[in-house]
Write an enzyme that holds these catalytic residues in place. Structure first.
Site, mmCIF file in Angstrom:
data_model
loop_
_atom_site.group_PDB
_atom_site.id
_atom_site.type_symbol
_atom_site.label_atom_id
_atom_site.label_comp_id
_atom_site.label_asym_id
_atom_site.label_seq_id
_atom_site.Cartn_x
_atom_site.Cartn_y
_atom_site.Cartn_z
ATOM 1 N N GLY A 668 0.788 -1.229 0.000
ATOM 2 C CA GLY A 668 0.000 0.000 0.000
ATOM 3 C C GLY A 668 0.818 1.276 0.000
ATOM 4 C CD GLU A 669 2.068 2.756 4.452
ATOM 5 O OE1 GLU A 669 2.193 3.776 5.143
ATOM 6 O OE2 GLU A 669 2.048 1.605 4.937
#
Length: 715
Positions: A668-669
């Site tokens: 996600g990051e």
């Protein structure tokens, strides 16, 4: 085996790694997916907060007479009459408890009415008088209040030093000593922060629908604040429209909604207007960076220094860990990474997608590009040359590290080896750049339950939160894979604090943490079913799992994801506008469980990095003490017109057995980490001028070109 059975087995085997569409996709696109503010409970009322209009001081009076006289107004909560709250670890949730104003935008009252419009009108009619005090909101490197904290966000030591970096830097044949600046940035999720609270006094039970990243922690905090046993609080988050970290902990809206519901004896919804969010739900703190790199003539690093200066609030300390990724990236014996922070009269900073890594890698990867220029060396080769065999800070071996493979594959896909020199197309200057990326592997304890039903279906329960990442889909795939059944046979229940406890959707740890528990529960159920004889009882069979002991074991390995970004940009010499023509990322993030949702996450992060590089910024007004850019008109989040059509995300097929049963790392990051640096490096290449303060807005580009730029050339 029949051909039908063979087909079924093949379908089951292919579940993990298949691009399964989102299970809730139809609900979302048809508008039937309900969010926190859309719970139309009988007799529901609405609350509207009143923010402070001074930057520091005390409330001397609150006049609510005009507000209470308006039709449909049910009440106004103020520090003089609000319920007294119990303790919490976050002082920012001690709302309406005293008369102090620690920063502009701090909530000083809440108006409650039958309608949303009525609540807003009542809030506008509340008159608050203050005794203002001098305030300080401006961060600079020589601020007299700067100090070195013990820890930074994530529990990392604020200061780390190995060898003698000063002596090594002084002796280095090639040296870079540069400063960079990243402004405050804001989490602008599509769904603003909202909660609908229903305090049932007859049952003595509190039910809250909250737009959050984890209902387990919200339940615990609300139980403490309102002095309730946790089993008398239920928090639900069935659908959440994004968070990016700002919904990772309870925020003022949910506390105010519960207060108002208790006051009125009715369900109450509090949905924050977007203009309030900059001051109330956290932000990425500004960071000032000094990076010093020393190298031999062949590009081997001999010294690394990364010093970060940032701010926190006077309410609670939060320090962005922006120097920490420099401890991971490159092989260097003599290094210093440190943080200084000043407590100012500002809202408390908080998590924003890849906190620490995002601003820190912008600075480090920009400096690496400048070092490559000074060496006359290809920036990809510079990074390859300094790839470490073990984690530089700890000395631990990497569980897997395929950064070099990401760099090589990215360069090949982008056409980097034959990278054209900077060129001019009429008024446009064209250039390309690259940067590396990293993000740590986090795994937290979680629980799950799996039920086998007599009708042949399965129910899997885990208190995960799907904030738009596709968690609902991927966890269903993990469950079906472990059970050995088709995906359609599995129903997943999540987003409910009554389910087995799970961590927040943050730190790119969701799938790795919840998925581990789901895998174990479904594996245990499969084993139980194998031992069972005869038809299932009417209640079915159930198995549970709790990964607390496994997840908390300290790994002997350094576990990180890695990646590489490549970008081509054009800079307009007439307008100063920078446009990204191409972006390409290649990532090594363990086993990719669903290519469709993974690609969405990678590209989403890259687009967020584009916004950081070119458009997103927020300044603190020194006179009034507030953020000047408080809505999407002033704070420009990239839209479709800003994003290149040619944006690609790829990944290495990485097999890491030191993670979890699925072999996955968070995705996600890492997509945002390094993206801004790749774009900034491309702008430098195109214009021949190095801009070291984000974002690279037209005024800054024109100013740089006016200082002697305007012809394409290397930085």
């Amino acid at each position: 085996m029949s051909s039908a059975s063979a087909t079924l087995d093949t379908a089951v085997e292919a579940l993990l790694g298949s691009p399964v569409p989102r299970r809730e996709g139809r609900e979302k696109v048809t508008g039937t997916a309900l969010y926190a503010a859309e719970r139309h409970l009988p007799r529901r009322a609405y609350g509207w907060p009143v923010p402070a209009t001074i930057a520091r001081g005390r409330i001397t009076a609150v006049d609510t007479a005009a507000a209470l006289a308006l039709p449909g107004v049910l009440g106004v909560l103020t520090p003089y009459d609000a319920p007294r709250l119990g303790p919490s670890d976050d002082p920012g949730l001690q709302l309406l408890q005293d008369l102090r104003v620690p920063h502009r935008g701090w909530y000083v009252a809440l108006a409650v009415a039958d309608t949303l419009e009525g609540a807003r009108a009542a809030a506008d009619a509340v008159r608050v008088t203050y005794e203002a005090e001098p305030h300080d909101v401006v961060l600079h490197e020589d601020h007299p209040g700067l100090y070195t904290p013990q820890e930074v966000n994530g529990g990392y030591p604020a200061h780390r030093e190995q060898g003698d970096p000063d002596a090594a830097f002084a002796a280095a044949p090639v040296r870079i000593d540069v400063r960079y600046a990243v402004p405050p940035l804001h989490n602008h999720a599509m769904e603003p922060h909202a909660a609908t609270a229903d305090w049932d006094t007859e049952r003595g039970h509190l039910t809250v629908h909250d737009s959050c990243q984890g209902t387990t922690v919200v339940r615990a905090v609300l139980a403490g604040l309102f002095r309730l046993p946790e089993d008398r609080v239920t928090v639900l988050a069935e659908h959440v429209g994004g968070g990016f970290g700002s919904k990772g902990t309870p925020r003022p809206h949910v506390v105010l909604a519960v207060m108002a519901s208790r006051l009125c004896g009715r369900p109450v919804t509090v949905a924050l207007p977007r203009q309030h969010m900059a001051a109330t739900v956290g932000h990425r703190a500004p960071t000032l960076h000094r990076v010093r790199l020393g190298a031999r003539a062949d590009g081997t690093l001999t010294s690394l220094g990364h010093e970060v200066t940032t701010h926190t609030s006077r309410v609670r300390e939060f320090v962005e860990q922006a120097a920490v990724p420099a401890r991971v990236m490159y092989a260097v014996q003599d290094s210093r990474t440190t943080h200084r922070v000043a407590a100012l009269d500002v809202p408390t900073p908080s998590w924003m997608r890849a906190p620490g890594e995002t601003p820190g890698m912008y600075a480090l990867e920009s400096a690496m590009d400048e070092l490559a220029d000074a060496l006359g060396m290809d920036p990809v080769e510079l990074r390859v040359r300094n790839d470490p065999a073990a984690e530089p800070d700890s000395g631990r071996p990497f569980s897997s590290r395929h950064l070099v493979e990401c760099l090589r594959e990215g360069a090949d896909r982008f056409g980097w080896a034959g990278r054209r020199p900077p060129r001019r197309e009429g008024p446009l200057l064209i250039g390309s750049g690259m940067a590396a990326a990293t993000y740590p592997v986090y795994i937290a304890p979680a629980g799950a339950r799996a039920h086998a039903r007599p009708d042949g279906s399965y129910l899997v329960e885990v208190n995960a939160t799907d904030i738009g990442t596709g968690a609902r889909t991927v966890l269903s795939q993990i469950a079906a894979d472990a059970l050995g059944v088709p995906l359609d046979a599995v129903k997943l229940s999540l987003g409910n604090s009554a389910l087995p406890a799970g961590p927040v959707a943050g730190g790119s740890a969701g799938t790795a943490s919840w998925g581990w528990a789901v895998h174990d529960a479904c594996t245990a159920l499969t084993e139980r079913l194998a031992r069972h004889r005869g038809p299932l009882p009417d209640t079915g069979l159930v198995a549970s799992a709790d990964t607390t002991q496994s997840a908390k074991q300290k790994s002997p390995y350094a576990r990180h994801a890695f990646g590489a970004h490549f970008a081509e940009v054009q800079a307009d010499t007439v307008t100063g506008e920078v446009r990204v023509r191409r972006m390409l990322g290649v990532f090594a993030a363990g086993r990719v469980l669903n290519p469709r949702t993974a690609r969405s996450q990678f590209i989403g992060g890259m687009v967020m990095g584009l916004g950081m590089a070119l458009t997103e910024h927020s300044g603190l007004d020194p006179a009034f003490g507030d953020f000047a850019e408080r809505d999407l008109a002033a704070y420009h989040v990239p839209v479709n017109a800003d994003v290149p059509v040619a944006i690609e995300a790829h990944w290495i097929d990485e097999h890491d057995k030191h993670l979890n049963p699925m072999g996955c790392k968070g995705i996600g990051e890492i997509g945002i980490v390094g993206a801004a640096a790749a774009i900034g490096n491309a702008v430098s290449r195109a214009t021949g001028r190095r801009l070291r303060e984000l974002p690279l807005t037209p005024d800054r580009v024109l100013s740089a070109l006016g200082d002697g730029g305007g012809s394409a050339g290397g930085a």
